[in-house]
Design a protein around this motif. Structure first.
Motif, PDB file in Angstrom:
ATOM      1  N   UNK A 244      -9.884  -2.296  -6.415  1.00 14.87           N
ATOM      2  CA  UNK A 244      -9.607  -2.837  -7.752  1.00 14.87           C
ATOM      3  C   UNK A 244      -9.888  -4.345  -7.780  1.00 14.87           C
ATOM      4  N   UNK A 245     -10.583  -4.788  -8.804  1.00 11.53           N
ATOM      5  CA  UNK A 245     -10.800  -6.220  -9.003  1.00 11.53           C
ATOM      6  C   UNK A 245      -9.647  -6.766  -9.843  1.00 11.53           C
ATOM      7  N   UNK A 246      -8.746  -7.493  -9.198  1.00  9.80           N
ATOM      8  CA  UNK A 246      -7.568  -8.021  -9.885  1.00  9.80           C
ATOM      9  C   UNK A 246      -7.841  -9.358 -10.571  1.00  9.80           C
ATOM     10  N   UNK A 247      -9.006  -9.922 -10.374  1.00 10.44           N
ATOM     11  CA  UNK A 247      -9.346 -11.159 -11.069  1.00 10.44           C
ATOM     12  C   UNK A 247      -8.666 -12.389 -10.481  1.00 10.44           C
ATOM     13  N   UNK A 248      -8.567 -13.448 -11.295  1.00  9.46           N
ATOM     14  CA  UNK A 248      -8.042 -14.730 -10.808  1.00  9.46           C
ATOM     15  C   UNK A 248      -6.581 -14.650 -10.360  1.00  9.46           C
ATOM     16  N   UNK A 249      -6.121 -15.661  -9.597  1.00 11.14           N
ATOM     17  CA  UNK A 249      -4.717 -15.712  -9.178  1.00 11.14           C
ATOM     18  C   UNK A 249      -3.815 -15.985 -10.386  1.00 11.14           C
ATOM     19  N   UNK A 250      -2.507 -15.880 -10.137  1.00 11.90           N
ATOM     20  CA  UNK A 250      -1.795 -15.590  -8.909  1.00 11.90           C
ATOM     21  C   UNK A 250      -1.554 -14.087  -8.789  1.00 11.90           C
ATOM     22  N   UNK A 251      -1.505 -13.602  -7.532  1.00 11.80           N
ATOM     23  CA  UNK A 251      -1.277 -12.187  -7.279  1.00 11.80           C
ATOM     24  C   UNK A 251       0.033 -11.985  -6.524  1.00 11.80           C
ATOM     25  N   UNK A 252       0.627 -10.809  -6.689  1.00 17.20           N
ATOM     26  CA  UNK A 252       1.724 -10.379  -5.824  1.00 17.20           C
ATOM     27  C   UNK A 252       1.614  -8.867  -5.651  1.00 17.20           C
ATOM     28  N   UNK A 253       2.380  -8.323  -4.719  1.00 23.95           N
ATOM     29  CA  UNK A 253       2.258  -6.912  -4.352  1.00 23.95           C
ATOM     30  C   UNK A 253       3.640  -6.326  -4.155  1.00 23.95           C
ATOM     31  N   UNK A 254       3.828  -5.092  -4.600  1.00 27.69           N
ATOM     32  CA  UNK A 254       5.075  -4.376  -4.340  1.00 27.69           C
ATOM     33  C   UNK A 254       4.753  -3.128  -3.520  1.00 27.69           C
ATOM     34  N   UNK A 255       5.450  -2.973  -2.398  1.00 25.38           N
ATOM     35  CA  UNK A 255       5.356  -1.746  -1.609  1.00 25.38           C
ATOM     36  C   UNK A 255       6.463  -0.828  -2.120  1.00 25.38           C
ATOM     37  N   UNK A 256       6.076   0.312  -2.654  1.00 23.57           N
ATOM     38  CA  UNK A 256       7.010   1.182  -3.350  1.00 23.57           C
ATOM     39  C   UNK A 256       7.860   1.988  -2.372  1.00 23.57           C
ATOM     40  N   UNK A 257       9.166   2.025  -2.632  1.00 20.40           N
ATOM     41  CA  UNK A 257      10.081   2.844  -1.832  1.00 20.40           C
ATOM     42  C   UNK A 257      10.296   4.192  -2.509  1.00 20.40           C
ATOM     43  N   UNK A 258      11.498   4.733  -2.372  1.00 20.18           N
ATOM     44  CA  UNK A 258      11.817   5.988  -3.072  1.00 20.18           C
ATOM     45  C   UNK A 258      11.955   5.689  -4.559  1.00 20.18           C
ATOM     46  N   UNK A 259      11.485   6.616  -5.394  1.00 24.85           N
ATOM     47  CA  UNK A 259      11.456   6.347  -6.828  1.00 24.85           C
ATOM     48  C   UNK A 259      12.345   7.298  -7.628  1.00 24.85           C
ATOM     49  N   UNK A 260      12.907   6.762  -8.690  1.00 22.80           N
ATOM     50  CA  UNK A 260      13.688   7.502  -9.671  1.00 22.80           C
ATOM     51  C   UNK A 260      12.699   8.093 -10.686  1.00 22.80           C
ATOM     52  N   UNK A 261      13.025   9.231 -11.321  1.00 28.76           N
ATOM     53  CA  UNK A 261      12.110   9.816 -12.308  1.00 28.76           C
ATOM     54  C   UNK A 261      11.648   8.847 -13.397  1.00 28.76           C
ATOM     55  N   UNK A 262      12.539   7.968 -13.848  1.00 30.54           N
ATOM     56  CA  UNK A 262      12.143   6.998 -14.879  1.00 30.54           C
ATOM     57  C   UNK A 262      11.122   6.012 -14.297  1.00 30.54           C
ATOM     58  N   UNK A 263      11.326   5.609 -13.058  1.00 30.79           N
ATOM     59  CA  UNK A 263      10.364   4.722 -12.405  1.00 30.79           C
ATOM     60  C   UNK A 263       9.003   5.407 -12.291  1.00 30.79           C
ATOM     61  N   UNK A 264       9.025   6.672 -11.936  1.00 28.57           N
ATOM     62  CA  UNK A 264       7.767   7.412 -11.792  1.00 28.57           C
ATOM     63  C   UNK A 264       7.025   7.504 -13.120  1.00 28.57           C
ATOM     64  N   UNK A 265       7.774   7.683 -14.205  1.00 29.89           N
ATOM     65  CA  UNK A 265       7.150   7.726 -15.526  1.00 29.89           C
ATOM     66  C   UNK A 265       6.474   6.394 -15.857  1.00 29.89           C
ATOM     67  N   UNK A 266       7.162   5.305 -15.546  1.00 30.25           N
ATOM     68  CA  UNK A 266       6.590   3.988 -15.809  1.00 30.25           C
ATOM     69  C   UNK A 266       5.360   3.740 -14.933  1.00 30.25           C
ATOM     70  N   UNK A 267       5.449   4.093 -13.658  1.00 30.49           N
ATOM     71  CA  UNK A 267       4.316   3.878 -12.757  1.00 30.49           C
ATOM     72  C   UNK A 267       3.089   4.664 -13.197  1.00 30.49           C
ATOM     73  N   UNK A 268       3.326   5.799 -13.826  1.00 33.18           N
ATOM     74  CA  UNK A 268       2.205   6.629 -14.275  1.00 33.18           C
ATOM     75  C   UNK A 268       1.318   5.869 -15.265  1.00 33.18           C
ATOM     76  N   UNK A 269       1.917   4.986 -16.065  1.00 32.97           N
ATOM     77  CA  UNK A 269       1.125   4.196 -17.008  1.00 32.97           C
ATOM     78  C   UNK A 269       0.139   3.277 -16.293  1.00 32.97           C
ATOM     79  N   UNK A 270       0.519   2.851 -15.079  1.00 32.71           N
ATOM     80  CA  UNK A 270      -0.300   1.872 -14.348  1.00 32.71           C
ATOM     81  C   UNK A 270      -1.114   2.520 -13.228  1.00 32.71           C
ATOM     82  N   UNK A 271      -0.987   3.826 -13.058  1.00 33.07           N
ATOM     83  CA  UNK A 271      -1.658   4.485 -11.939  1.00 33.07           C
ATOM     84  C   UNK A 271      -3.161   4.591 -12.151  1.00 33.07           C
ATOM     85  N   UNK A 272      -3.875   4.525 -11.038  1.00 36.13           N
ATOM     86  CA  UNK A 272      -5.326   4.697 -11.073  1.00 36.13           C
ATOM     87  C   UNK A 272      -5.644   6.137 -11.426  1.00 36.13           C
ATOM     88  N   UNK A 273      -6.438   6.309 -12.457  1.00 36.10           N
ATOM     89  CA  UNK A 273      -6.797   7.666 -12.886  1.00 36.10           C
ATOM     90  C   UNK A 273      -8.081   8.088 -12.186  1.00 36.10           C
TER      91      UNK A 273
END
Length: 274
Positions: A244-273
């Motif tokens: 993925x080309x994230x473009x200009x700075x600044x960047x940060x990263x989250x390493x995902x742990x165990x997820x709640x169903x609501x979290x999974x729903x939100x992540x789905x919006x940002x997931x690579x299709x």
């Protein structure tokens, strides 16, 4: 009075009304420019835009000034009001806590005005804030220095099922090793760690340590320019985010742990299709 004022995450307009009132009442205004950067820090007219909106001349305080000549800033606050502007929230970096401690030891009055920081705005990615473990910083590797002290912290977070926020290195006005060896300071050009560099370093550390804390298939969220109009959030495996080309700075990263169903729903919006 020493005011320590958070500027938020976007540009000069993200200061709070209370913060702006304080800045306009101050005799001297400094802006800290090395633990993080507003988008204005990457623009040639950024400082002038800030000065125009705030109605004050603004002195850029680099690492050397804040860490080696802080007493000069504090001494000015003995007889007049001084503002020290900080990107994000004032207590997002230990340097600013140290400044408060030193000011109080000098008997100065200190007023802190808070604002948004990466530590709470990261909730925009959909992962709930109270599901995060210890935050880590990832520094740039060099040929002779490849630190991995953050690895056991990630490992512990993963064992507890918690998410890990990874703050990526920023190097602004850093003296080069060669110049220090010669006894004179010559500064390196600014460097901002990308998500790609962070992931490659993380995978190298995992290979070296072999603790199975994560791997190329571990789900992560890459965030670029958090708090800006063009912020970018993408969820996927470490391997997928490398494409993925994230473009200009600044960047940060989250390493995902165990997820709640609501979290999974939100992540789905940002997931690579696929």
């Amino acid at each position: 009075m020493l005011y320590i004022i958070g500027l938020g995450l976007g540009d000069e307009r993200d200061i709070t009304v209370r913060g702006l009132d304080a800045v306009r009442s101050c005799h001297k205004v400094y802006v800290e420019a090395y633990t993080s950067l507003l988008s204005f820090g990457l623009a040639s007219d950024g400082l002038s835009r800030m000065e125009k909106l705030y109605g004050r001349d603004v002195v850029v305080a680099d690492r050397e000034m804040v860490e080696e000549r802080a007493d000069e800033i504090l001494s000015e606050a003995v007889d007049s009001d001084v503002a020290f502007l900080v990107v994000g929230d004032p207590f997002g970096a230990t340097t600013h806590t140290d400044l408060v401690v030193r000011a109080k030891k000098m008997g100065l009055k200190v007023k802190v005005i808070h604002n948004a920081s990466v530590m709470n705005a990261i909730g925009a990615c959909g992962l709930q804030l109270y599901h995060y473990g210890e935050t880590i910083s990832i520094p740039f590797f060099t040929d002779t220095w490849r630190p991995d002290s953050f690895y056991p912290k990630i490992q512990k977070n993963r064992q507890l099922g918690l998410h890990t926020l990874c703050l990526l290195d920023i190097r602004v006005k850093e003296p080069s090793l060669e110049s220090l060896c010669r006894g004179r300071k010559c500064y390196e050009p600014p460097k901002y760690m990308s998500i790609h560099i962070a992931i490659n370093q993380l995978l190298e550390v995992e290979e070296t340590n072999g603790g199975s804390a994560y791997n190329a298939e571990t789900k992560c969220v890459g965030i670029a320019r958090l708090g800006n109009d063009d912020q970018m959030i993408v969820a996927g495996s470490m391997k997928e985010l490398l494409d993925i080309d994230f473009g200009p700075p600044l960047h940060c990263l989250v390493i995902v742990g165990e997820t709640h169903p609501v979290e999974e729903e939100m992540l789905e919006f940002y997931s690579i299709k696929s």
